[in-house]
Design a protein around this motif. Structure first.
Motif, PDB file in Angstrom:
ATOM      1  N   GLN A  16     -13.000  -8.644  10.415  1.00  0.00           N
ATOM      2  CA  GLN A  16     -12.906  -7.376  11.320  1.00  0.00           C
ATOM      3  C   GLN A  16     -12.199  -6.221  10.677  1.00  0.00           C
ATOM      4  OE1 GLN A  16     -10.386  -6.407  14.987  1.00  0.00           O
ATOM      5  NE2 GLN A  16     -12.119  -7.513  15.890  1.00  0.00           N
ATOM      6  N   LEU A  17     -11.203  -6.672  10.070  1.00  0.00           N
ATOM      7  CA  LEU A  17     -10.348  -5.386   9.300  1.00  0.00           C
ATOM      8  C   LEU A  17     -11.061  -4.562   8.036  1.00  0.00           C
ATOM      9  CD1 LEU A  17      -7.299  -4.353   9.846  1.00  0.00           C
ATOM     10  CD2 LEU A  17      -6.632  -5.750   7.889  1.00  0.00           C
ATOM     11  N   LYS A  18     -11.972  -5.415   7.591  1.00  0.00           N
ATOM     12  CA  LYS A  18     -12.656  -4.908   6.513  1.00  0.00           C
ATOM     13  C   LYS A  18     -13.730  -3.706   6.993  1.00  0.00           C
ATOM     14  CE  LYS A  18     -13.217  -9.076   3.618  1.00  0.00           C
ATOM     15  NZ  LYS A  18     -14.252 -10.210   3.266  1.00  0.00           N
ATOM     16  N   GLN A  19     -13.703  -3.259   8.282  1.00  0.00           N
ATOM     17  CA  GLN A  19     -14.727  -2.481   8.847  1.00  0.00           C
ATOM     18  C   GLN A  19     -14.045  -1.065   8.713  1.00  0.00           C
ATOM     19  OE1 GLN A  19     -16.585  -3.821  12.474  1.00  0.00           O
ATOM     20  NE2 GLN A  19     -16.732  -6.080  11.716  1.00  0.00           N
ATOM     21  N   ARG A  20     -12.867  -1.279   8.857  1.00  0.00           N
ATOM     22  CA  ARG A  20     -12.028   0.069   9.034  1.00  0.00           C
ATOM     23  C   ARG A  20     -10.920   0.247   8.105  1.00  0.00           C
ATOM     24  NH1 ARG A  20      -7.693  -1.748  12.501  1.00  0.00           N
ATOM     25  NH2 ARG A  20      -8.208  -3.713  13.437  1.00  0.00           N
ATOM     26  N   ARG A  21     -10.623  -0.628   7.068  1.00  0.00           N
ATOM     27  CA  ARG A  21      -9.532  -0.595   6.156  1.00  0.00           C
ATOM     28  C   ARG A  21     -10.123  -0.667   4.669  1.00  0.00           C
ATOM     29  NH1 ARG A  21      -4.202  -0.801   8.127  1.00  0.00           N
ATOM     30  NH2 ARG A  21      -4.391  -0.071  10.215  1.00  0.00           N
ATOM     31  N   SER A  22      -9.327  -0.362   3.616  1.00  0.00           N
ATOM     32  CA  SER A  22      -9.702  -0.324   2.378  1.00  0.00           C
ATOM     33  C   SER A  22      -9.518  -1.856   1.907  1.00  0.00           C
ATOM     34  CB  SER A  22      -8.902   0.508   1.650  1.00  0.00           C
ATOM     35  OG  SER A  22      -7.553   0.022   1.359  1.00  0.00           O
ATOM     36  N   PRO A  23     -10.307  -2.153   0.902  1.00  0.00           N
ATOM     37  CA  PRO A  23     -10.130  -3.547   0.075  1.00  0.00           C
ATOM     38  C   PRO A  23      -8.851  -3.679  -0.056  1.00  0.00           C
ATOM     39  CG  PRO A  23     -12.044  -2.676  -0.400  1.00  0.00           C
ATOM     40  CD  PRO A  23     -11.420  -1.468   0.089  1.00  0.00           C
ATOM     41  N   SER A  24      -8.293  -2.846  -0.811  1.00  0.00           N
ATOM     42  CA  SER A  24      -6.785  -3.201  -1.101  1.00  0.00           C
ATOM     43  C   SER A  24      -5.678  -3.524   0.128  1.00  0.00           C
ATOM     44  CB  SER A  24      -6.270  -2.204  -1.972  1.00  0.00           C
ATOM     45  OG  SER A  24      -6.009  -0.796  -1.182  1.00  0.00           O
ATOM     46  N   THR A  25      -5.899  -2.900   1.214  1.00  0.00           N
ATOM     47  CA  THR A  25      -5.201  -2.875   2.363  1.00  0.00           C
ATOM     48  C   THR A  25      -5.508  -4.457   3.047  1.00  0.00           C
ATOM     49  OG1 THR A  25      -5.104  -0.677   2.962  1.00  0.00           O
ATOM     50  CG2 THR A  25      -4.564  -2.285   4.738  1.00  0.00           C
ATOM     51  N   VAL A  26      -6.838  -4.807   3.005  1.00  0.00           N
ATOM     52  CA  VAL A  26      -7.176  -6.185   3.617  1.00  0.00           C
ATOM     53  C   VAL A  26      -6.515  -7.111   2.704  1.00  0.00           C
ATOM     54  CG1 VAL A  26      -9.223  -7.459   4.152  1.00  0.00           C
ATOM     55  CG2 VAL A  26      -9.313  -5.163   4.806  1.00  0.00           C
ATOM     56  N   ALA A  27      -6.440  -6.928   1.480  1.00  0.00           N
ATOM     57  CA  ALA A  27      -6.122  -8.101   0.607  1.00  0.00           C
ATOM     58  C   ALA A  27      -4.508  -8.043   0.545  1.00  0.00           C
ATOM     59  CB  ALA A  27      -6.219  -7.763  -0.981  1.00  0.00           C
ATOM     60  N   ASN A  28      -3.851  -7.305   1.193  1.00  0.00           N
ATOM     61  CA  ASN A  28      -2.400  -7.130   1.277  1.00  0.00           C
ATOM     62  C   ASN A  28      -2.044  -7.751   2.525  1.00  0.00           C
ATOM     63  OD1 ASN A  28      -1.571  -5.940  -1.161  1.00  0.00           O
ATOM     64  ND2 ASN A  28      -1.567  -3.871  -0.305  1.00  0.00           N
ATOM     65  N   TYR A  29      -2.920  -7.520   3.714  1.00  0.00           N
ATOM     66  CA  TYR A  29      -2.685  -8.299   4.761  1.00  0.00           C
ATOM     67  C   TYR A  29      -2.876  -9.609   4.761  1.00  0.00           C
ATOM     68  CZ  TYR A  29      -2.063  -4.225   8.120  1.00  0.00           C
ATOM     69  OH  TYR A  29      -1.596  -3.432   8.834  1.00  0.00           O
ATOM     70  N   GLY A  30      -4.077 -10.073   4.063  1.00  0.00           N
ATOM     71  CA  GLY A  30      -4.325 -11.251   3.793  1.00  0.00           C
ATOM     72  C   GLY A  30      -2.961 -12.106   2.971  1.00  0.00           C
ATOM     73  N   LEU A  31      -2.436 -11.570   2.184  1.00  0.00           N
ATOM     74  CA  LEU A  31      -1.524 -12.184   1.340  1.00  0.00           C
ATOM     75  C   LEU A  31      -0.524 -12.285   2.039  1.00  0.00           C
ATOM     76  CD1 LEU A  31      -1.492 -10.414  -2.102  1.00  0.00           C
ATOM     77  CD2 LEU A  31      -1.932 -12.802  -1.670  1.00  0.00           C
ATOM     78  N   ASP A  32      -0.046 -11.249   2.908  1.00  0.00           N
ATOM     79  CA  ASP A  32       1.262 -11.431   3.993  1.00  0.00           C
ATOM     80  C   ASP A  32       0.986 -12.624   5.175  1.00  0.00           C
ATOM     81  OD1 ASP A  32       2.106  -9.276   2.720  1.00  0.00           O
ATOM     82  OD2 ASP A  32       1.796  -7.883   4.089  1.00  0.00           O
ATOM     83  N   LEU A  33      -0.297 -12.552   5.560  1.00  0.00           N
ATOM     84  CA  LEU A  33      -0.279 -13.603   6.703  1.00  0.00           C
ATOM     85  C   LEU A  33      -0.551 -14.815   6.181  1.00  0.00           C
ATOM     86  CD1 LEU A  33      -3.273 -11.482   8.768  1.00  0.00           C
ATOM     87  CD2 LEU A  33      -0.591 -12.095   9.384  1.00  0.00           C
ATOM     88  N   ARG A  34      -0.835 -15.168   4.873  1.00  0.00           N
ATOM     89  CA  ARG A  34      -1.164 -16.513   4.191  1.00  0.00           C
ATOM     90  C   ARG A  34       0.326 -17.070   4.005  1.00  0.00           C
ATOM     91  NH1 ARG A  34      -6.145 -14.872   2.457  1.00  0.00           N
ATOM     92  NH2 ARG A  34      -5.511 -13.572   0.732  1.00  0.00           N
ATOM     93  N   ARG A  35       0.943 -15.982   3.503  1.00  0.00           N
ATOM     94  CA  ARG A  35       2.393 -16.317   3.236  1.00  0.00           C
ATOM     95  C   ARG A  35       3.293 -16.833   4.464  1.00  0.00           C
ATOM     96  NH1 ARG A  35       6.499 -14.910  -0.915  1.00  0.00           N
ATOM     97  NH2 ARG A  35       8.201 -16.515  -0.531  1.00  0.00           N
TER      98      ARG A  35
END
Length: 299
Positions: A16-35
């Motif tokens: 869902q985030l991909k629709q309104r945020r940049s790829p780098s922002t989505v990647a950073n959110y993903g790293l944070d949440l996986r950690r």
């Protein structure tokens, strides 16, 4: 291992985030949440609804030992956004990130000593002279209990409950708390009471205060600070050791061994609004399990 009930909502959120945020922002959110998922899984968390504010505080504190304060702030922000999504999707019934205060250690990141450095500091004090035994005992007790200097100097013989492995500690507001103490530190206190303190007592003006100066009166704060300074120099430590650093070191060592964050907070006498009070039995269980072996066992 992280459960599907944890990973599936994260995947959906990132899509869902991909629709309104940049790829780098989505990647950073993903790293944070996986950690965060990995850290929570270590506490046997299987769903996002199981997470409460106190567990988050513990996990954040554990992570702060290996990442920067800026990263911790980012993790908190990522979690807040994610929990808003979970609430909107009715996947949880509460938001543990609301009003989540970062522990002081994350905010300030005071220096801490390693277990080896702590041992080196304490073991600089040798000899059988009364002051040597007293000074060694002070260092042993300060680390083992995490007491503030004012609390240490206020201790009396009546505050020692070694048959039950704890001390009664009085803070600056006059409030009492029960603090566990290691077998190692207890043995040094017993040696001090048997061998050194009787030689320091002023028979004309005897006091119940535990730690005495050469005149038989209460030891000063300056004397304790000077003891730490001299011991750190003798141990060739590259940090100015203060009472707060010893407290922070005990906290770091307990948390590194997976101690319950609320138990550590209670041992140190810190206060968190609406924090549940753990039983002495639970506090002692955490303490015995998580204190580094080298600093728990008696000599």
């Amino acid at each position: 291992m992280t459960s599907e009930e944890m990973t599936a909502p994260v995947k959906a959120y990132l899509e869902q985030l991909k629709q309104r945020r940049s790829p780098s922002t989505v990647a950073n959110y993903g790293l944070d949440l996986r950690r965060m998922m990995k850290a929570l899984a270590a506490h046997d968390i299987q769903t996002w609804n199981q997470v409460d504010q106190y567990l988050l505080m513990q996990v954040v504190t554990e992570l702060s030992a290996t990442v920067s304060a800026a990263s911790i702030q980012r993790y908190r922000s990522s979690l807040r956004q994610f929990y808003r999504y979970l609430l909107e999707q009715r996947l949880v019934d509460h938001d543990p990130t609301q009003d989540l205060a970062l522990p002081r250690r994350v905010m300030a990141e005071p220096a801490t000593l390693s277990v080896e450095e702590t041992l080196a500091l304490i073991e600089t004090i040798t000899g059988t002279a009364p002051l040597a035994i007293r000074n060694r005992t002070i260092l042993e007790v300060m680390y083992a209990t995490g007491l503030k200097v004012s609390e240490l100097l206020a201790l009396t013989k009546a505050d020692l409950h070694f048959n039950l492995n704890f001390l009664t500690v009085h803070d600056h507001l006059g409030k009492e708390r029960l603090v566990p103490i290691s077998q190692r530190a207890q043995k040094w206190v017993e040696k001090y009471l048997q061998v050194a303190r009787p030689q320091l007592v002023n028979s004309a003006n005897e006091t119940a205060i535990l730690f005495l100066n050469v005149r038989g009166g209460q030891l000063s704060r300056q004397a304790v600070w000077q003891l730490l300074k001299n011991s750190a120099a003798k141990a060739q430590l590259q940090v100015t050791v203060t009472p707060e650093i010893l407290r922070a070191s005990l906290k770091a060592h307990l948390l590194a061994n997976q101690a319950d964050y609320l138990a550590v907070v209670q041992i140190l006498g810190n206060r968190i609004q609406n924090m549940p009070l753990l039983s002495l039995k639970r506090i002692q269980e955490v303490y015995r399990t998580c204190l580094p072996t080298a600093l728990e066992e008696g000599e």
